[in-house]
Design an enzyme around this catalytic site. Sequence first.
Site, short mmCIF file in Angstrom:
data_model
loop_
_atom_site.label_atom_id
_atom_site.label_comp_id
_atom_site.label_asym_id
_atom_site.label_seq_id
_atom_site.Cartn_x
_atom_site.Cartn_y
_atom_site.Cartn_z
CB CYS A 141 -4.00 10.27 10.95
SG CYS A 141 -4.07 8.53 10.73
CE LYS A 195 -1.61 2.07 3.86
NZ LYS A 195 -1.75 3.30 3.93
CG ASN A 196 2.54 2.76 3.51
OD1 ASN A 196 1.44 3.19 3.55
ND2 ASN A 196 3.02 2.47 4.62
CG ASP A 219 3.14 1.56 9.36
OD1 ASP A 219 3.08 2.33 10.01
OD2 ASP A 219 3.32 1.71 8.18
NE ARG A 271 -6.85 4.00 5.32
CZ ARG A 271 -6.01 4.06 6.59
NH1 ARG A 271 -6.45 3.91 7.70
NH2 ARG A 271 -4.69 4.54 6.30
NE ARG A 322 0.28 10.68 9.88
CZ ARG A 322 -0.21 9.49 9.26
NH1 ARG A 322 0.62 8.70 8.89
NH2 ARG A 322 -1.54 9.31 9.01
#
Length: 444
Positions: free
Chosen positions: A140, A47-48, A331, A423, A145
């Site tokens: 978030c 995803k990233n 993460d 997500r 951030r």
Amino acid sequence: GDWSSDVALPIWRHRRGVCSRKFLHMDSLLIKGGVPLHGDVQISGAKNAVLPIMAATLLTAEPCIIRRVPDLSDVKFMGRILESLGCAVKFEGDTLTVQAHRIKGHGDYDLIRKMRGSICILGPLLGRLRKADVSQPGGCVIGTRPIDLHLKGLRALGAKIEIEGGYVRAKAPRLTGTEVFLGGRAGPTVLGTANIMSAAVLAEGVTIIESAACEPEVSDLATFLNAMGAKIQGAGSPTITITGVKALHGAEHEVIPDRIEAATFLIAAAMTHGEITIHGAKPEHLNAVIDKLREAGVKIERRGAAMIAKRGPRLTPVDVTTLPYAGFPTDVQAQMMALMALTPGISIITERIFESRFGHVAELGRLGADIAIEGPSAIVKGGKRLSGAPVMASDLRASAALVLAGLAAKGSTQVNRIYHLDRGYEKIDAKLKQLGGRISRIQE
């Protein structure tokens, strides 16, 4: 860290001409724990990595083909953002084709502000069009951030940037290569590095990024940009050198595997007394995680390109500090905490990347975990058997930790607000079911 906000995304459905609204966060997972997970699992694309690569397709008018694209709500959302900028976007299985033939410098304000990862369109738009109006991305629950380092780097390249009416408005009649230092309070910025790199590929002269993020996702973006005709050296190290070119062309690229998904399944094997064979991951992206898990008593064996994970005779408490790559990833902090909650003894988990990334602590407590927060550290008194309860996910990785805890707990656990999971984890409930997990999705 994860590059998206944690908002509930509405899906609009048309029925007899009437728009009905269904929120993704209504879904929950019901887990009946206590079953060891056994079998094989295939790791999806990262995803990233895929979100900045999708944004980089804005740098050329020619078609770009991206393979191993994970089926995630964030990816579809980025596709909608690209369409709002004028791109043609086509998903076919795990292959994505994007053509940014005629694009505009501003997209849908509401779409962009809802997803943290959308900030990575700023650099490519500035590189291609020399102007960009991008709404400030949402915050978030894992902490603020700021994008100040992104703006600092783009200003160094010659952009004039103003923030007004919720927009970042950037203009640059010329972009000129320069030296940019991107070190921040919590280490280098991953998306900032992506943005500066994407703008600098079409700047005049040479740009040197010092204190660049070293994450594999940054290297993957550089590989894609080089396939498009860019001249980037040093990606994956703290110094990246970019020699500007006149134009980029279309390219094909396969996204790297998701190292965070792989780490989550390694921990799932240990937490459930199971044995999981993980295919398609890159173990070299997981050195810090594998090292800590082995220290904790988890057996991880490399067999060709695959990794086999299972719990050893006994688990040992370990202390973990999250750090920028190649350190232990923020993460994986929540999932590691869930494992330590089952491990007899005291472990200390310190979060150095985000200041508010302990939303899962209270929810793990509902399942019987004994965890106390002291400043940036969580003190875990492990070894108690967890028991099922209804819990609420606060962010993407917290959701994963709660699912793992539910799989290891006695009785039933209901994890609510699993739109977070959708997500960032491709079909995680289906993959866990395939491994023998008793898990079902409840659609309300």
